[in-house]
Design an enzyme around this catalytic site. Structure first.
Site, PDB file in Angstrom:
ATOM      1  N   LYS A 174      47.050  31.785  25.768  1.00 34.58           N
ATOM      2  CA  LYS A 174      46.088  30.698  26.026  1.00 34.58           C
ATOM      3  C   LYS A 174      46.169  30.096  27.433  1.00 34.58           C
ATOM      4  O   LYS A 174      45.837  28.928  27.656  1.00 34.58           O
ATOM      5  CB  LYS A 174      46.219  29.564  24.983  1.00 34.58           C
ATOM      6  CG  LYS A 174      46.257  29.998  23.552  1.00 34.58           C
ATOM      7  CD  LYS A 174      45.393  31.187  23.238  1.00 34.58           C
ATOM      8  CE  LYS A 174      43.913  30.886  23.176  1.00 34.58           C
ATOM      9  NZ  LYS A 174      43.176  32.186  22.905  1.00 34.58           N
ATOM     10  N   HIS A 205      51.884  39.424  26.951  1.00 36.34           N
ATOM     11  CA  HIS A 205      52.386  38.058  26.764  1.00 36.34           C
ATOM     12  C   HIS A 205      53.921  38.034  26.762  1.00 36.34           C
ATOM     13  O   HIS A 205      54.525  37.033  26.369  1.00 36.34           O
ATOM     14  CB  HIS A 205      51.907  37.487  25.426  1.00 36.34           C
ATOM     15  CG  HIS A 205      50.455  37.128  25.382  1.00 36.34           C
ATOM     16  ND1 HIS A 205      49.792  36.557  26.444  1.00 36.34           N
ATOM     17  CD2 HIS A 205      49.535  37.230  24.389  1.00 36.34           C
ATOM     18  CE1 HIS A 205      48.527  36.340  26.097  1.00 36.34           C
ATOM     19  NE2 HIS A 205      48.343  36.744  24.875  1.00 36.34           N
ATOM     20  N   SER A 215      45.049  24.572  22.732  1.00 32.49           N
ATOM     21  CA  SER A 215      44.280  25.815  22.689  1.00 32.49           C
ATOM     22  C   SER A 215      44.896  26.797  21.695  1.00 32.49           C
ATOM     23  O   SER A 215      44.194  27.467  20.926  1.00 32.49           O
ATOM     24  CB  SER A 215      44.240  26.421  24.098  1.00 32.49           C
ATOM     25  OG  SER A 215      43.504  27.617  24.100  1.00 32.49           O
TER      26      SER A 215
END
Ligand code: A3P
Ligand code: EST
Length: 290
Positions: free
Chosen positions: A43, A103, A133
């Protein structure tokens, strides 16, 4: 896919349940010299930077960036879901130059990325907006466990038990090594504040010298509004049983400071304490408002 599978641990890091099955292949992944990696904590602007880079590599040719959805154009290294082709396999059979998203925290990135001295663009975003988010993303995408109430999710997040682990370890880990490696460390807030300036940095970093009109086109194509309407960028091609945009759209707000609309005074104080505690041993600084 099983809905809302529990998080699993790989090398001490919490990861989306189905992704854990492919962890060995991820660790053994063979990067190539020409690979370009977009690394982020979830995010933080991954999709945004993915679209910018794909446009750059195609010299601003919009038609070429419509060849597939963003998750096909920029494969997600750790991605593995039953019934779908796993990402490491897709990447192994892809031609160079490859754009890859990950990530992973720096210490868990497959070593071949360091061996091949790949260029890496890291984007960081302030913890309060990431938390908000991420909460809404957990709600809309059933690959995540049920987030519970926002208050419950906040606790899980602070404990570093959400997918991809602790936010502070992630941003600090990448920050620490940025100068020893070929890493461009950017901030979501800076991209919002001056998209052109940040895009120029990226262009220089990847060694592209695009004409001004192309640069202008890339900026126009990667505004929040345009990307929200772009079906090849907004994840609307994923079945609604997997990502339900009526619960919360993937392209949700795209602003800095939305945390003010979500956090109670007490929750905000808790996050201020978390930030102070976790960031006391770094010179990395975030902006929380525009
Ligand atoms: P919000 O949920 O705060 O709106 P990621 O791609 O890393 O998952 O990040 C998603 C976040 O980036 C979402 O934040 C999304 O709206 C925002 N985003 C995506 N494209 C953007 C753009 N072009 N400009 C600004 N924000 C964008
Ligand atoms: C997981 C984390 C993240 O930050 C972004 C994305 C985008 C693509 C998502 C994936 C994810 C989770 C798994 C999926 C996938 C699209 C289809 C797949 O089932 C929801």
């Amino acid at each position: 896919m099983v809905n809302r599978p529990p998080i699993k641990l790989v090398s001490g890091m919490p990861i989306l349940g189905p992704f854990a099955e492919n962890w060995e292949n991820v660790q053994r992944f063979q990067a190539r010299e020409e690979d370009l990696l977009i690394a982020t904590y979830p995010k933080s602007g991954t999709t945004w930077m993915s679209e910018v880079l794909d446009l750059m590599l195609h010299n601003g040719d919009v038609a070429k960036t419509q060849r597939g959805a963003i998750y096909e154009r920029v494969p997600f290294l750790e991605y593995a879901v039953p019934g779908m082709r796993i990402c490491t396999e897709i990447l192994n059979s892809s031609e160079s130059p490859r754009l890859i998203k990950s990530h992973l925290p720096a210490h868990l990135l497959p070593s071949s990325f360091w061996e091949k001295k790949c260029k890496i663009i890291y984007i960081a975003r302030n913890v309060k907006d990431v938390l908000v988010s991420y909460y809404h993303f957990y709600r809309m995408a059933v690959v995540h466990p049920d987030p519970g109430t926002f208050e419950e999710y906040l606790q899980t997040f602070i404990e570093g038990k959400v997918a991809f682990g602790s936010w502070s370890d992630h941003v600090k880990g990448w920050w620490k090594i940025r100068q020893q490696k070929d890493i461009l460390y950017l901030f979501y807030e800076d991209m919002l504040q001056d998209q052109e300036r940040e895009i120029r940095k990226v262009m220089k970093f990847i060694g592209k010298d695009l004409p001004e009109d192309v640069l202008e086109k890339i900026i126009q194509r990667t505004t929040f509004k345009t990307m929200k309407e772009n079906h090849m960028a907004n994840y609307s091609t994923i079945p609604s049983s997997v990502m339900d945009h009526t619960i919360s759209p993937f392209m949700r707000k795209g602003i800095c400071g939305d945390w003010k609309n979500q956090l109670t005074v007490a929750q905000n104080e808790l996050l201020d304490e978390y930030y102070k505690r976790e960031m006391s041993d770094t010179d990395l600084i975030f902006r929380f408002e525009d």
